[in-house]
Design a protein around this motif. Structure first.
Motif, PDB file in Angstrom:
ATOM      1  N   ILE A 173       0.841  -1.210   0.000  1.00 60.93           N
ATOM      2  CA  ILE A 173       0.000   0.000   0.000  1.00 60.93           C
ATOM      3  C   ILE A 173       0.872   1.255   0.000  1.00 60.93           C
ATOM      4  O   ILE A 173       0.625   2.197  -0.763  1.00 60.93           O
ATOM      5  CB  ILE A 173      -0.941  -0.007   1.221  1.00 60.93           C
ATOM      6  N   LEU A 174       1.911   1.253   0.834  1.00 58.68           N
ATOM      7  CA  LEU A 174       2.821   2.405   0.861  1.00 58.68           C
ATOM      8  C   LEU A 174       3.513   2.608  -0.482  1.00 58.68           C
ATOM      9  O   LEU A 174       3.673   3.741  -0.954  1.00 58.68           O
ATOM     10  CB  LEU A 174       3.877   2.227   1.963  1.00 58.68           C
ATOM     11  N   SER A 175       3.899   1.499  -1.115  1.00 58.66           N
ATOM     12  CA  SER A 175       4.561   1.589  -2.421  1.00 58.66           C
ATOM     13  C   SER A 175       3.620   2.143  -3.476  1.00 58.66           C
ATOM     14  O   SER A 175       4.016   2.965  -4.314  1.00 58.66           O
ATOM     15  CB  SER A 175       5.073   0.208  -2.839  1.00 58.66           C
ATOM     16  N   VAL A 176       2.357   1.686  -3.432  1.00 57.74           N
ATOM     17  CA  VAL A 176       1.369   2.178  -4.408  1.00 57.74           C
ATOM     18  C   VAL A 176       1.126   3.672  -4.218  1.00 57.74           C
ATOM     19  O   VAL A 176       1.074   4.434  -5.187  1.00 57.74           O
ATOM     20  CB  VAL A 176       0.045   1.389  -4.267  1.00 57.74           C
ATOM     21  N   PHE A 177       0.988   4.085  -2.956  1.00 60.40           N
ATOM     22  CA  PHE A 177       0.774   5.520  -2.695  1.00 60.40           C
ATOM     23  C   PHE A 177       1.990   6.345  -3.093  1.00 60.40           C
ATOM     24  O   PHE A 177       1.845   7.465  -3.584  1.00 60.40           O
ATOM     25  CB  PHE A 177       0.441   5.744  -1.215  1.00 60.40           C
ATOM     26  N   TYR A 178       3.199   5.800  -2.884  1.00 61.99           N
ATOM     27  CA  TYR A 178       4.404   6.523  -3.281  1.00 61.99           C
ATOM     28  C   TYR A 178       4.456   6.671  -4.800  1.00 61.99           C
ATOM     29  O   TYR A 178       4.773   7.754  -5.317  1.00 61.99           O
ATOM     30  CB  TYR A 178       5.647   5.787  -2.789  1.00 61.99           C
ATOM     31  N   LEU A 179       4.126   5.581  -5.507  1.00 63.23           N
ATOM     32  CA  LEU A 179       4.074   5.652  -6.967  1.00 63.23           C
ATOM     33  C   LEU A 179       3.003   6.641  -7.427  1.00 63.23           C
ATOM     34  O   LEU A 179       3.221   7.416  -8.375  1.00 63.23           O
ATOM     35  CB  LEU A 179       3.794   4.253  -7.541  1.00 63.23           C
ATOM     36  N   PHE A 180       1.871   6.626  -6.710  1.00 57.15           N
ATOM     37  CA  PHE A 180       0.791   7.565  -7.022  1.00 57.15           C
ATOM     38  C   PHE A 180       1.262   9.002  -6.840  1.00 57.15           C
ATOM     39  O   PHE A 180       0.964   9.885  -7.660  1.00 57.15           O
ATOM     40  CB  PHE A 180      -0.410   7.263  -6.117  1.00 57.15           C
ATOM     41  N   TRP A 181       2.024   9.265  -5.766  1.00 59.82           N
ATOM     42  CA  TRP A 181       2.550  10.600  -5.512  1.00 59.82           C
ATOM     43  C   TRP A 181       3.502  11.038  -6.625  1.00 59.82           C
ATOM     44  O   TRP A 181       3.466  12.177  -7.063  1.00 59.82           O
ATOM     45  CB  TRP A 181       3.241  10.634  -4.157  1.00 59.82           C
ATOM     46  N   ARG A 182       4.371  10.128  -7.067  1.00 55.39           N
ATOM     47  CA  ARG A 182       5.312  10.471  -8.129  1.00 55.39           C
ATOM     48  C   ARG A 182       4.576  10.840  -9.418  1.00 55.39           C
ATOM     49  O   ARG A 182       4.959  11.782 -10.129  1.00 55.39           O
ATOM     50  CB  ARG A 182       6.271   9.306  -8.399  1.00 55.39           C
ATOM     51  N   ILE A 183       3.503  10.111  -9.703  1.00 52.72           N
ATOM     52  CA  ILE A 183       2.718  10.407 -10.910  1.00 52.72           C
ATOM     53  C   ILE A 183       2.011  11.757 -10.765  1.00 52.72           C
ATOM     54  O   ILE A 183       2.009  12.585 -11.687  1.00 52.72           O
ATOM     55  CB  ILE A 183       1.689   9.283 -11.172  1.00 52.72           C
ATOM     56  N   ILE A 184       1.409  11.974  -9.578  1.00 52.17           N
ATOM     57  CA  ILE A 184       0.738  13.252  -9.319  1.00 52.17           C
ATOM     58  C   ILE A 184       1.721  14.413  -9.422  1.00 52.17           C
ATOM     59  O   ILE A 184       1.423  15.461 -10.015  1.00 52.17           O
ATOM     60  CB  ILE A 184       0.076  13.237  -7.920  1.00 52.17           C
ATOM     61  N   ALA A 236       1.697  24.377  -2.649  1.00 47.90           N
ATOM     62  CA  ALA A 236       0.612  23.446  -3.000  1.00 47.90           C
ATOM     63  C   ALA A 236       1.138  22.018  -3.116  1.00 47.90           C
ATOM     64  O   ALA A 236       0.488  21.065  -2.677  1.00 47.90           O
ATOM     65  CB  ALA A 236      -0.038  23.888  -4.309  1.00 47.90           C
ATOM     66  N   GLU A 237       2.328  21.890  -3.670  1.00 51.01           N
ATOM     67  CA  GLU A 237       2.935  20.561  -3.802  1.00 51.01           C
ATOM     68  C   GLU A 237       3.207  19.941  -2.442  1.00 51.01           C
ATOM     69  O   GLU A 237       2.986  18.736  -2.231  1.00 51.01           O
ATOM     70  CB  GLU A 237       4.241  20.686  -4.596  1.00 51.01           C
ATOM     71  N   ALA A 238       3.672  20.745  -1.481  1.00 49.66           N
ATOM     72  CA  ALA A 238       3.939  20.239  -0.135  1.00 49.66           C
ATOM     73  C   ALA A 238       2.651  19.790   0.549  1.00 49.66           C
ATOM     74  O   ALA A 238       2.622  18.745   1.206  1.00 49.66           O
ATOM     75  CB  ALA A 238       4.640  21.318   0.690  1.00 49.66           C
ATOM     76  N   VAL A 239       1.577  20.562   0.385  1.00 43.88           N
ATOM     77  CA  VAL A 239       0.288  20.196   0.996  1.00 43.88           C
ATOM     78  C   VAL A 239      -0.236  18.888   0.399  1.00 43.88           C
ATOM     79  O   VAL A 239      -0.688  17.985   1.124  1.00 43.88           O
ATOM     80  CB  VAL A 239      -0.738  21.329   0.790  1.00 43.88           C
ATOM     81  N   ILE A 240      -0.167  18.755  -0.923  1.00 38.62           N
ATOM     82  CA  ILE A 240      -0.630  17.517  -1.584  1.00 38.62           C
ATOM     83  C   ILE A 240       0.191  16.324  -1.122  1.00 38.62           C
ATOM     84  O   ILE A 240      -0.334  15.243  -0.844  1.00 38.62           O
ATOM     85  CB  ILE A 240      -0.557  17.670  -3.122  1.00 38.62           C
ATOM     86  N   LYS A 241       1.515  16.525  -1.018  1.00 41.21           N
ATOM     87  CA  LYS A 241       2.408  15.439  -0.609  1.00 41.21           C
ATOM     88  C   LYS A 241       2.070  14.949   0.798  1.00 41.21           C
ATOM     89  O   LYS A 241       1.922  13.736   1.028  1.00 41.21           O
ATOM     90  CB  LYS A 241       3.858  15.924  -0.669  1.00 41.21           C
ATOM     91  N   PHE A 242       1.927  15.870   1.755  1.00 41.50           N
ATOM     92  CA  PHE A 242       1.637  15.466   3.133  1.00 41.50           C
ATOM     93  C   PHE A 242       0.255  14.818   3.239  1.00 41.50           C
ATOM     94  O   PHE A 242       0.063  13.886   4.021  1.00 41.50           O
ATOM     95  CB  PHE A 242       1.741  16.670   4.063  1.00 41.50           C
ATOM     96  N   THR A 243      -0.696  15.288   2.463  1.00 37.52           N
ATOM     97  CA  THR A 243      -2.040  14.700   2.487  1.00 37.52           C
ATOM     98  C   THR A 243      -2.008  13.260   1.985  1.00 37.52           C
ATOM     99  O   THR A 243      -2.580  12.344   2.601  1.00 37.52           O
ATOM    100  CB  THR A 243      -3.003  15.529   1.623  1.00 37.52           C
ATOM    101  N   ILE A 244      -1.325  13.033   0.860  1.00 45.92           N
ATOM    102  CA  ILE A 244      -1.252  11.683   0.278  1.00 45.92           C
ATOM    103  C   ILE A 244      -0.540  10.725   1.219  1.00 45.92           C
ATOM    104  O   ILE A 244      -1.003   9.594   1.451  1.00 45.92           O
ATOM    105  CB  ILE A 244      -0.541  11.732  -1.094  1.00 45.92           C
ATOM    106  N   PHE A 245       0.571  11.171   1.812  1.00 45.08           N
ATOM    107  CA  PHE A 245       1.318  10.265   2.685  1.00 45.08           C
ATOM    108  C   PHE A 245       0.607  10.029   4.016  1.00 45.08           C
ATOM    109  O   PHE A 245       0.756   8.954   4.618  1.00 45.08           O
ATOM    110  CB  PHE A 245       2.730  10.808   2.913  1.00 45.08           C
TER     111      PHE A 245
END
Length: 294
Positions: A38-49, A69-78
């Motif tokens: 799950i963590l790997s999928v979310f990390y891959l999702f973050w890289r794509i986003i 905005a990028e920092a906010v999106i990153k912390f939300t996804i993780f």
């Protein structure tokens, strides 16, 4: 006594049963693999986003807004990724989130400096005393703003050093920006002897910036007298630059040009000195004696 020990041994054998332990370890391994997946999928999702959204943010907003905005999106996804992974690993996230209230209060006291920096980072983004790539001076430290995070502001100095300045410190200090406005005036001081002509020196100084396309002619450059000393006069050349980012380079360049021009024209540029004149004490005493006799 013997029956008690046999009962204890029986319970230990039942607890450490190889089959049961294998099942438990198998469950833990599977849950761990699911959590890591799950963590790997979310990390891959973050890289794509980041790859897709990052470009659009930079196109539609300035670099500072895009980075925030990028920092906010990153912390939300993780944050979502960690909660999902813990849930998949068998951790009761409802109870965990409930206990975070008390834990958050405790951490709030322990990490008050970090939280202060985060709040200051948000205020810096809203107030905009500077943006990414601005040339600034913070508490005597000069450099280019490389990045603004929620905790620190990264400043790259002229000699290539990276300074991570806590955002809370920036909020409580005077920040000088050299690039917040379209143009910048540079002031260059020069001394001439009191016997030299101020008008001639002013004419030569103004000619230096008039012939240089990097300096603006509106507003007009001026030369003013800032100090009148015993042995010299201090003049100051004030001229506006077309490109404010070149202020250090142009200031050094104009100083060298001033020295060469004044040397060529024979204009003396002294510093304050003390002249020691030798005195013949014997002659002075003899003269004093004659005067007293008369």
């Amino acid at each position: 006594m013997e029956s008690l020990s046999q009962s204890l041994i029986s319970r230990l054998k039942d607890y450490f049963n190889a089959e049961k332990m294998g099942l438990v370890l198998g469950e833990i391994l599977i849950e761990t693999l699911i959590a890591v997946s799950i963590l790997s999928v979310f990390y891959l999702f973050w890289r794509i986003i980041k790859w897709i959204v990052g470009r659009r943010l930079e196109e539609r907003f300035d670099k500072t807004s895009a980075a925030f905005a990028e920092a906010v999106i990153k912390f939300t996804i993780f944050a979502i990724a960690i909660i999902s992974a813990l849930g998949a690993a068998g951790v009761k996230t409802d109870a965990l989130l409930g206990s975070l209230g008390v834990l958050g209060l405790t951490l709030g006291f322990a990490l008050r400096d970090t939280l202060s920096n985060i709040v200051s980072g948000i205020l810096i983004f809203l107030d905009r005393p500077f943006t990414i790539n601005d040339l600034v001076e913070i508490d005597g430290k000069y450099g280019r703003i490389d990045r603004i995070t929620l905790r620190t502001t990264r400043v790259v100095t002229n000699d290539g050093k990276m300074l991570a300045v806590p955002n809370a410190e920036i909020m409580n200090k005077t920040v000088t920006s050299y690039t917040n406005f379209p143009h910048l005036r540079i002031d260059v001081g020069v001394t001439i002897a009191v016997t030299e002509s101020i008008d001639l020196a002013r004419k030569l100084l103004l000619k230096l910036v008039k012939d240089d396309p990097d300096f603006m002619q509106q507003p007009l450059p001026v030369v003013v007298v800032t100090e009148l000393n015993d042995y010299n006069v201090v003049l100051e050349l004030e001229a506006w630059l077309q490109d404010e980012r070149r202020h250090i380079e142009k200031r050094c360049e104009i100083r060298e040009k001033i020295f060469r021009t004044f040397t060529k024209e024979g204009i003396d540029m002294p510093y304050e000195t003390i002249r020691i004149v030798p005195r013949n004490e014997c002659v002075s005493l003899a003269d004093d004696g004659k005067n007293s006799m008369t």
